[in-house]
Design a protein around this motif. Structure first.
Motif, PDB file in Angstrom:
ATOM      1  N   ASP A   1      88.276  93.635  55.251  1.00  0.00           N
ATOM      2  CA  ASP A   1      89.143  94.172  54.206  1.00  0.00           C
ATOM      3  C   ASP A   1      88.823  93.491  52.874  1.00  0.00           C
ATOM      4  N   PRO A   2      88.246  94.219  51.905  1.00  0.00           N
ATOM      5  CA  PRO A   2      87.899  93.595  50.619  1.00  0.00           C
ATOM      6  C   PRO A   2      89.109  93.028  49.885  1.00  0.00           C
ATOM      7  N   LEU A   3      90.250  93.708  49.956  1.00  0.00           N
ATOM      8  CA  LEU A   3      91.449  93.224  49.272  1.00  0.00           C
ATOM      9  C   LEU A   3      91.901  91.890  49.860  1.00  0.00           C
ATOM     10  N   ARG A   4      91.861  91.805  51.165  1.00  0.00           N
ATOM     11  CA  ARG A   4      92.242  90.546  51.817  1.00  0.00           C
ATOM     12  C   ARG A   4      91.259  89.440  51.465  1.00  0.00           C
ATOM     13  N   HIS A   5      89.970  89.787  51.374  1.00  0.00           N
ATOM     14  CA  HIS A   5      88.957  88.795  51.002  1.00  0.00           C
ATOM     15  C   HIS A   5      89.276  88.217  49.621  1.00  0.00           C
ATOM     16  N   CYS A   6      89.621  89.059  48.668  1.00  0.00           N
ATOM     17  CA  CYS A   6      89.933  88.571  47.324  1.00  0.00           C
ATOM     18  C   CYS A   6      91.145  87.650  47.351  1.00  0.00           C
TER      19      CYS A   6
ATOM     20  N   ARG B   1      87.478  91.953  33.052  1.00  0.00           N
ATOM     21  CA  ARG B   1      87.265  92.089  31.611  1.00  0.00           C
ATOM     22  C   ARG B   1      85.810  92.432  31.267  1.00  0.00           C
ATOM     23  N   GLY B   2      85.273  93.389  32.012  1.00  0.00           N
ATOM     24  CA  GLY B   2      83.943  93.882  31.715  1.00  0.00           C
ATOM     25  C   GLY B   2      82.811  93.039  32.269  1.00  0.00           C
ATOM     26  N   GLU B   3      83.130  91.996  33.024  1.00  0.00           N
ATOM     27  CA  GLU B   3      82.085  91.156  33.606  1.00  0.00           C
ATOM     28  C   GLU B   3      82.155  91.202  35.132  1.00  0.00           C
ATOM     29  N   LEU B   4      81.021  90.905  35.714  1.00  0.00           N
ATOM     30  CA  LEU B   4      80.820  91.038  37.149  1.00  0.00           C
ATOM     31  C   LEU B   4      80.485  89.680  37.742  1.00  0.00           C
ATOM     32  N   MET B   5      80.993  89.403  38.949  1.00  0.00           N
ATOM     33  CA  MET B   5      80.707  88.121  39.591  1.00  0.00           C
ATOM     34  C   MET B   5      79.459  88.225  40.463  1.00  0.00           C
ATOM     35  N   LEU B   6      78.521  87.298  40.266  1.00  0.00           N
ATOM     36  CA  LEU B   6      77.350  87.146  41.111  1.00  0.00           C
ATOM     37  C   LEU B   6      77.408  85.785  41.781  1.00  0.00           C
ATOM     38  N   GLU B   7      76.849  85.698  42.977  1.00  0.00           N
ATOM     39  CA  GLU B   7      76.798  84.412  43.656  1.00  0.00           C
ATOM     40  C   GLU B   7      75.379  84.113  44.104  1.00  0.00           C
ATOM     41  N   LYS B   8      75.054  82.829  44.110  1.00  0.00           N
ATOM     42  CA  LYS B   8      73.701  82.388  44.460  1.00  0.00           C
ATOM     43  C   LYS B   8      73.500  82.456  45.969  1.00  0.00           C
ATOM     44  N   ARG B   9      72.396  83.095  46.381  1.00  0.00           N
ATOM     45  CA  ARG B   9      72.059  83.148  47.789  1.00  0.00           C
ATOM     46  C   ARG B   9      71.502  81.793  48.238  1.00  0.00           C
TER      47      ARG B   9
ATOM     48  N   PRO C   1      78.865  99.764  48.866  1.00  0.00           N
ATOM     49  CA  PRO C   1      79.389  99.033  47.705  1.00  0.00           C
ATOM     50  C   PRO C   1      80.877  99.327  47.513  1.00  0.00           C
ATOM     51  N   VAL C   2      81.632  98.283  47.229  1.00  0.00           N
ATOM     52  CA  VAL C   2      83.056  98.413  46.944  1.00  0.00           C
ATOM     53  C   VAL C   2      83.351  97.684  45.640  1.00  0.00           C
ATOM     54  N   GLY C   3      83.885  98.425  44.655  1.00  0.00           N
ATOM     55  CA  GLY C   3      84.247  97.816  43.380  1.00  0.00           C
ATOM     56  C   GLY C   3      85.715  97.421  43.373  1.00  0.00           C
ATOM     57  N   LEU C   4      85.987  96.238  42.847  1.00  0.00           N
ATOM     58  CA  LEU C   4      87.356  95.740  42.779  1.00  0.00           C
ATOM     59  C   LEU C   4      87.624  95.212  41.379  1.00  0.00           C
ATOM     60  N   GLN C   5      88.645  95.767  40.739  1.00  0.00           N
ATOM     61  CA  GLN C   5      89.057  95.276  39.420  1.00  0.00           C
ATOM     62  C   GLN C   5      90.040  94.126  39.631  1.00  0.00           C
ATOM     63  N   LEU C   6      89.708  92.957  39.104  1.00  0.00           N
ATOM     64  CA  LEU C   6      90.555  91.780  39.273  1.00  0.00           C
ATOM     65  C   LEU C   6      91.442  91.594  38.048  1.00  0.00           C
ATOM     66  N   PRO C   7      92.572  90.925  38.215  1.00  0.00           N
ATOM     67  CA  PRO C   7      93.420  90.608  37.061  1.00  0.00           C
ATOM     68  C   PRO C   7      92.699  89.628  36.142  1.00  0.00           C
TER      69      PRO C   7
ATOM     70  N   LEU D   1      80.491  93.537  47.325  1.00  0.00           N
ATOM     71  CA  LEU D   1      81.635  93.619  46.432  1.00  0.00           C
ATOM     72  C   LEU D   1      81.201  93.499  44.975  1.00  0.00           C
ATOM     73  N   LEU D   2      81.629  94.463  44.173  1.00  0.00           N
ATOM     74  CA  LEU D   2      81.438  94.389  42.727  1.00  0.00           C
ATOM     75  C   LEU D   2      82.773  93.971  42.136  1.00  0.00           C
ATOM     76  N   LEU D   3      82.927  92.668  41.914  1.00  0.00           N
ATOM     77  CA  LEU D   3      84.181  92.092  41.440  1.00  0.00           C
ATOM     78  C   LEU D   3      84.155  92.049  39.921  1.00  0.00           C
ATOM     79  N   LEU D   4      85.066  92.772  39.280  1.00  0.00           N
ATOM     80  CA  LEU D   4      85.049  92.964  37.833  1.00  0.00           C
ATOM     81  C   LEU D   4      86.275  92.355  37.182  1.00  0.00           C
TER      82      LEU D   4
END
Length: 284
Positions: A204-209, A176-184, A239-245, A171-174
């Protein structure tokens, strides 16, 4: 992971074998805390350092400290397997045990440094994997592989096996121009690196968010799929990109970075490839 370890992994990013970088760092810390900053000299003590195996420990002890001990790296395995006419894949435990016995039986009483370096160079420069230069080899007269015309088949290659196929979504969670990364997690694939959130391929990526981040994505887009090969399996990434509020969730173990800044972080190679494909972000 410490900030210093993150810096080390960022410099190592893209090279693979990330556990080596962590082990180098851990070994340096062990030397300081457990050995008063003095490097141990015997194979038995060196092999206790993180990330150092039997052959590497012996090579360090022989070359740096003149210890009389055998090594068995890839080049030496090839030399001994051919010279002794040893059948089987050298990575097999039974074959490896035979090669260790031979390596130890050949150790000279003096000049271990030159002998050890010579054995490695013999495999690297003369007894090469393909087209070995037997005419230049100093031990060709009694080499079983040369006598039996078996240099092309010895040592035996790793047995072929079908690699498992794994499929995930990233998931590429966006926001305001920034992307979320998480530590493995520290252990496992890409241990300690920053990566993209992963989902099962049928999730379902939408449900995950909604369920894990507490937000409803306002747009969705896709990037081309890619495949990354590991030693033991092949990973297929969708890859699935999701624009967040604009009310990003602040969660432990996650950071928000612009894609360009994220490329400076310690990332797995396929994640770096995905971020490089983000020529522009979708409108917020």
């Amino acid at each position: 992971a410490t900030a210093h370890e993150d810096e080390v992994l960022a410099l190592w990013s893209g090279l693979g074998y990330y556990s080596r970088a962590r082990n180098l760092h851990a070994a340096a810390q062990t030397l300081v805390t457990g050995h008063d900053g003095i490097f141990p000299q015997t194979p038995a003590d060196i092999v206790r350092l993180p990330g150092i195996g039997r052959s590497t420990a012996a090579a360090i002890a022989a070359l740096a400290f003149g210890q009389r001990c055998a090594i068995l790296d890839g080049n030496v395995r090839r030399v001994l397997a051919r010279h002794g006419g040893i059948d089987g894949w050298p990575g097999d435990k039974r074959v490896e045990a035979v090669l260790w016995e031979i390596a130890e039986s050949l150790l000279p009483d003096a000049g271990i440094e030159a002998y050890t370096q010579g054995m490695m160079d013999l495999g690297a420069l003369i007894c090469t994997r393909s087209r070995p230069d037997c005419a230049a080899c100093p031990v060709s007269d009694d080499c079983n592989a040369r006598r039996q015309e078996r240099t092309a088949e010895l040592p035996a290659p790793r047995p072929k096996k079908t690699l498992p196929e794994r499929h995930v979504q990233m998931l590429l969670l966006l926001d305001r121009g920034e992307l979320m990364l998480e530590k493995r997690p520290a252990r496992g694939i890409w241990g300690g690196l920053w990566s993209l959130p992963e989902l099962a391929v049928d999730a379902d990526p939408l449900r995950h968010c909604r369920e894990h981040l507490g937000v409803d994505a306002i747009a969705q887009f896709t990037l081309p799929s890619l495949t990354h090969g590991f030693t033991h399996f092949r990973l297929h990434i969708r890859p699935v990109g999701l624009q967040l509020p604009p009310r990003r969730p602040e969660l432990p173990g996650r950071i928000w970075l612009t894609p360009s800044d994220a490329l400076d972080a310690a990332l797995p190679a396929p994640v770096r490839t995905l971020l490089a494909q983000l020529d522009r972000l979708p409108a917020a």
